[in-house]
Each structure stands twice: as structure tokens, then as C-alpha cells.
Scaffold this motif. Structure first.
Motif, PDB file in Angstrom:
ATOM      1  N   VAL A  53     -81.800  55.185  -9.058  1.00  0.00           N
ATOM      2  CA  VAL A  53     -81.528  54.569  -7.761  1.00  0.00           C
ATOM      3  C   VAL A  53     -81.453  53.058  -7.910  1.00  0.00           C
ATOM      4  O   VAL A  53     -82.342  52.438  -8.500  1.00  0.00           O
ATOM      5  N   MET A  54     -80.403  52.473  -7.373  1.00  0.00           N
ATOM      6  CA  MET A  54     -80.306  51.017  -7.283  1.00  0.00           C
ATOM      7  C   MET A  54     -80.397  50.625  -5.812  1.00  0.00           C
ATOM      8  O   MET A  54     -79.605  51.080  -4.986  1.00  0.00           O
ATOM      9  N   LEU A  55     -81.415  49.817  -5.483  1.00  0.00           N
ATOM     10  CA  LEU A  55     -81.527  49.240  -4.147  1.00  0.00           C
ATOM     11  C   LEU A  55     -80.747  47.937  -4.150  1.00  0.00           C
ATOM     12  O   LEU A  55     -81.061  47.022  -4.914  1.00  0.00           O
ATOM     13  N   ILE A  56     -79.742  47.867  -3.328  1.00  0.00           N
ATOM     14  CA  ILE A  56     -78.929  46.655  -3.220  1.00  0.00           C
ATOM     15  C   ILE A  56     -79.419  45.953  -1.960  1.00  0.00           C
ATOM     16  O   ILE A  56     -79.147  46.391  -0.845  1.00  0.00           O
ATOM     17  N   SER A  99     -80.975  45.240  -6.987  1.00  0.00           N
ATOM     18  CA  SER A  99     -79.892  44.276  -7.117  1.00  0.00           C
ATOM     19  C   SER A  99     -79.866  43.432  -5.847  1.00  0.00           C
ATOM     20  O   SER A  99     -79.149  43.735  -4.897  1.00  0.00           O
ATOM     21  N   PRO A 100     -80.683  42.355  -5.810  1.00  0.00           N
ATOM     22  CA  PRO A 100     -80.693  41.492  -4.624  1.00  0.00           C
ATOM     23  C   PRO A 100     -79.476  40.560  -4.621  1.00  0.00           C
ATOM     24  O   PRO A 100     -78.956  40.202  -5.671  1.00  0.00           O
ATOM     25  N   PHE A 101     -79.041  40.199  -3.429  1.00  0.00           N
ATOM     26  CA  PHE A 101     -77.901  39.288  -3.339  1.00  0.00           C
ATOM     27  C   PHE A 101     -78.056  38.376  -2.136  1.00  0.00           C
ATOM     28  O   PHE A 101     -78.686  38.715  -1.143  1.00  0.00           O
ATOM     29  N   SER A 102     -77.494  37.182  -2.267  1.00  0.00           N
ATOM     30  CA  SER A 102     -77.340  36.253  -1.143  1.00  0.00           C
ATOM     31  C   SER A 102     -76.000  35.571  -1.365  1.00  0.00           C
ATOM     32  O   SER A 102     -74.980  36.259  -1.359  1.00  0.00           O
ATOM     33  N   THR A 103     -75.973  34.253  -1.608  1.00  0.00           N
ATOM     34  CA  THR A 103     -74.702  33.568  -1.847  1.00  0.00           C
ATOM     35  C   THR A 103     -74.006  34.177  -3.063  1.00  0.00           C
ATOM     36  O   THR A 103     -72.790  34.232  -3.130  1.00  0.00           O
ATOM     37  N   SER A 152     -77.147  65.024 -15.972  1.00  0.00           N
ATOM     38  CA  SER A 152     -78.218  65.730 -15.275  1.00  0.00           C
ATOM     39  C   SER A 152     -78.989  64.823 -14.318  1.00  0.00           C
ATOM     40  O   SER A 152     -80.044  65.191 -13.825  1.00  0.00           O
ATOM     41  N   THR A 153     -78.457  63.633 -14.054  1.00  0.00           N
ATOM     42  CA  THR A 153     -79.110  62.667 -13.174  1.00  0.00           C
ATOM     43  C   THR A 153     -78.159  62.258 -12.058  1.00  0.00           C
ATOM     44  O   THR A 153     -76.982  62.021 -12.301  1.00  0.00           O
ATOM     45  N   ALA A 154     -78.686  62.151 -10.840  1.00  0.00           N
ATOM     46  CA  ALA A 154     -77.881  61.663  -9.716  1.00  0.00           C
ATOM     47  C   ALA A 154     -78.013  60.143  -9.645  1.00  0.00           C
ATOM     48  O   ALA A 154     -79.123  59.618  -9.668  1.00  0.00           O
ATOM     49  N   TRP A 155     -76.893  59.455  -9.589  1.00  0.00           N
ATOM     50  CA  TRP A 155     -76.885  57.998  -9.415  1.00  0.00           C
ATOM     51  C   TRP A 155     -76.758  57.715  -7.924  1.00  0.00           C
ATOM     52  O   TRP A 155     -75.852  58.213  -7.249  1.00  0.00           O
ATOM     53  N   VAL A 156     -77.678  56.905  -7.399  1.00  0.00           N
ATOM     54  CA  VAL A 156     -77.735  56.631  -5.967  1.00  0.00           C
ATOM     55  C   VAL A 156     -77.790  55.129  -5.743  1.00  0.00           C
ATOM     56  O   VAL A 156     -78.563  54.429  -6.390  1.00  0.00           O
ATOM     57  N   MET A 157     -76.966  54.642  -4.818  1.00  0.00           N
ATOM     58  CA  MET A 157     -77.039  53.250  -4.379  1.00  0.00           C
ATOM     59  C   MET A 157     -77.463  53.247  -2.922  1.00  0.00           C
ATOM     60  O   MET A 157     -76.921  54.004  -2.115  1.00  0.00           O
ATOM     61  N   ILE A 158     -78.428  52.393  -2.597  1.00  0.00           N
ATOM     62  CA  ILE A 158     -78.860  52.223  -1.216  1.00  0.00           C
ATOM     63  C   ILE A 158     -78.678  50.756  -0.869  1.00  0.00           C
ATOM     64  O   ILE A 158     -79.260  49.889  -1.524  1.00  0.00           O
ATOM     65  N   LEU A 159     -77.876  50.487   0.148  1.00  0.00           N
ATOM     66  CA  LEU A 159     -77.602  49.127   0.585  1.00  0.00           C
ATOM     67  C   LEU A 159     -78.457  48.818   1.803  1.00  0.00           C
ATOM     68  O   LEU A 159     -78.388  49.511   2.816  1.00  0.00           O
ATOM     69  N   LEU A 160     -79.272  47.776   1.685  1.00  0.00           N
ATOM     70  CA  LEU A 160     -80.095  47.301   2.797  1.00  0.00           C
ATOM     71  C   LEU A 160     -79.569  45.925   3.203  1.00  0.00           C
ATOM     72  O   LEU A 160     -79.745  44.953   2.470  1.00  0.00           O
ATOM     73  N   SER A 161     -78.917  45.836   4.352  1.00  0.00           N
ATOM     74  CA  SER A 161     -78.296  44.588   4.784  1.00  0.00           C
ATOM     75  C   SER A 161     -78.282  44.514   6.300  1.00  0.00           C
ATOM     76  O   SER A 161     -78.356  45.536   6.988  1.00  0.00           O
ATOM     77  N   ASP A 162     -78.147  43.291   6.823  1.00  0.00           N
ATOM     78  CA  ASP A 162     -78.077  43.120   8.271  1.00  0.00           C
ATOM     79  C   ASP A 162     -76.669  42.831   8.760  1.00  0.00           C
ATOM     80  O   ASP A 162     -76.468  42.581   9.935  1.00  0.00           O
ATOM     81  N   GLY A 163     -75.701  42.838   7.872  1.00  0.00           N
ATOM     82  CA  GLY A 163     -74.367  42.518   8.373  1.00  0.00           C
ATOM     83  C   GLY A 163     -73.290  42.566   7.322  1.00  0.00           C
ATOM     84  O   GLY A 163     -73.461  43.131   6.246  1.00  0.00           O
TER      85      GLY A 163
END
Length: 169
Positions: A53-56, A99-103, A152-163
């Protein structure tokens, strides 16, 4: 008389009857069993796949804003959601990265089994800058390409953002 038979073999698994000695009813219930059988019916089949799992996570300046009527920031809520999700993972099977992001994308936390270390990193995230969501997603994709486990592994991305993204131009 009740007779239970195997649908696969046709063999009689057990019988229940209120007759004893031929067709004479004795006025009492009796049970005649050939063997004891436990019958269980599955409610459904489930299969567990380990997760990568990658938390973006959006850590742009607007994540410091509070929602109307709320005393906490959007970033606080995102952190709480991320940590509650991590608590649901299996520490011996699942891996998580951030995977945090801003500018632009910030340094990536690679996929790891150390769930507590990832929660500590999340606790220390601070918000500033613009919203370059594409860089966060790009870094997560690269982490999967370089370090993701196989079929045998599920790749999951979860995006947490306000806009919406407002960078790059």
C-alpha cells in the motif's frame, strides 16, 4: 424417517427415525445412526492477498485549514484516517509506504513491514506549499515498479487530499 446422504458419493451419512423393530411404532422417539457426521456450510469463500500500500498524502498549505465547525485541521484528519487504516493491516503480510506531496513530491517512505515507524513518520508530516498531486502519484508508481512484490500481492494506492492539483502549471 430422515436420511442424510452425500451428494458426491450417494453414501448414507446418517438416519433419524421414530420406528424401532420394523414398522411397529413404540410411541417413543429413537435415533439410529450409522456414524456421526458434522455438516458445515461455508458462508462464502474468501482469499487473502498480501498488500503493498502506498499512501499518497497531500501536505500542501491548505491542509492546515480547518473545516467549518471543526477544531482540527484537514491534515490532522488525514493523519488520523491514515493511522486508523494502518491499524487494520497485517504486520507480517502487508507493507506500507508514504508518498507525501505539496509543491512537489517530498521524500518517499519506501514500502515496509514496520507499521509503527510509518505511523511515526505520518505524525511528523507538516503542511506547506501548493498541491502537485501528480508528483505524489508518480513517486508511488515508481516505488511499486522498483520494490513492489509480484503476482500474489495486491498493489493499492490511497490518495488523501483536500482538493485538486494546482501544480505543475
Amino acid at each position: 424417517e430422515l436420511r442424510i446422504s452425500s451428494a458426491l458419493t450417494g453414501n448414507v451419512l446418517g438416519e433419524v427415525a421414530n420406528l424401532v423393530q420394523g414398522n411397529t411404532t413404540l410411541g417413543i422417539d429413537s435415533i439410529s445412526e450409522r456414524r456421526t457426521v458434522t455438516i458445515s456450510l461455508a458462508q462464502g469463500k474468501s482469499e487473502y492477498l498480501p498488500l503493498d500500500v502506498m499512501l499518497i498524502m497531500d501536505v500542501s498549505g491548505s491542509m492546515n485549514d480547518k473545516l467549518p465547525g471543526d477544531t482540527q485541521t484537514k491534515l490532522y484528519g488525514a493523519k488520523q484516517a491514515a493511522e486508523q487504516f494502518i491499524d487494520q493491516l497485517n504486520a507480517s503480510e502487508d507493507r506500507i509506504g508514504i508518498s507525501p506531496f505539496s509543491t512537489e513530491a517530498r521524500p518517499l517512505t519506501p514500502l515496509t513491514y514496520d507499521l509503527q515507524a510509518v505511523k511515526t513518520i505520518i505524525d511528523n508530516l507538516a503542511a506547506y506549499g501548493w498541491t502537485d498531486m501528480g508528483d505524489g502519484i508518480g513517486n508511488a508508481n515508481e516505488e511499486f515498479s522498483l520494490n513492489g512484490r509480484g503476482d500474489s500481492t495486491a498493489w493499492v494506492m490511497i490518495l488523501l487530499s483536500d482538493g485538486m492539483a494546482n501544480r505543475p502549471y
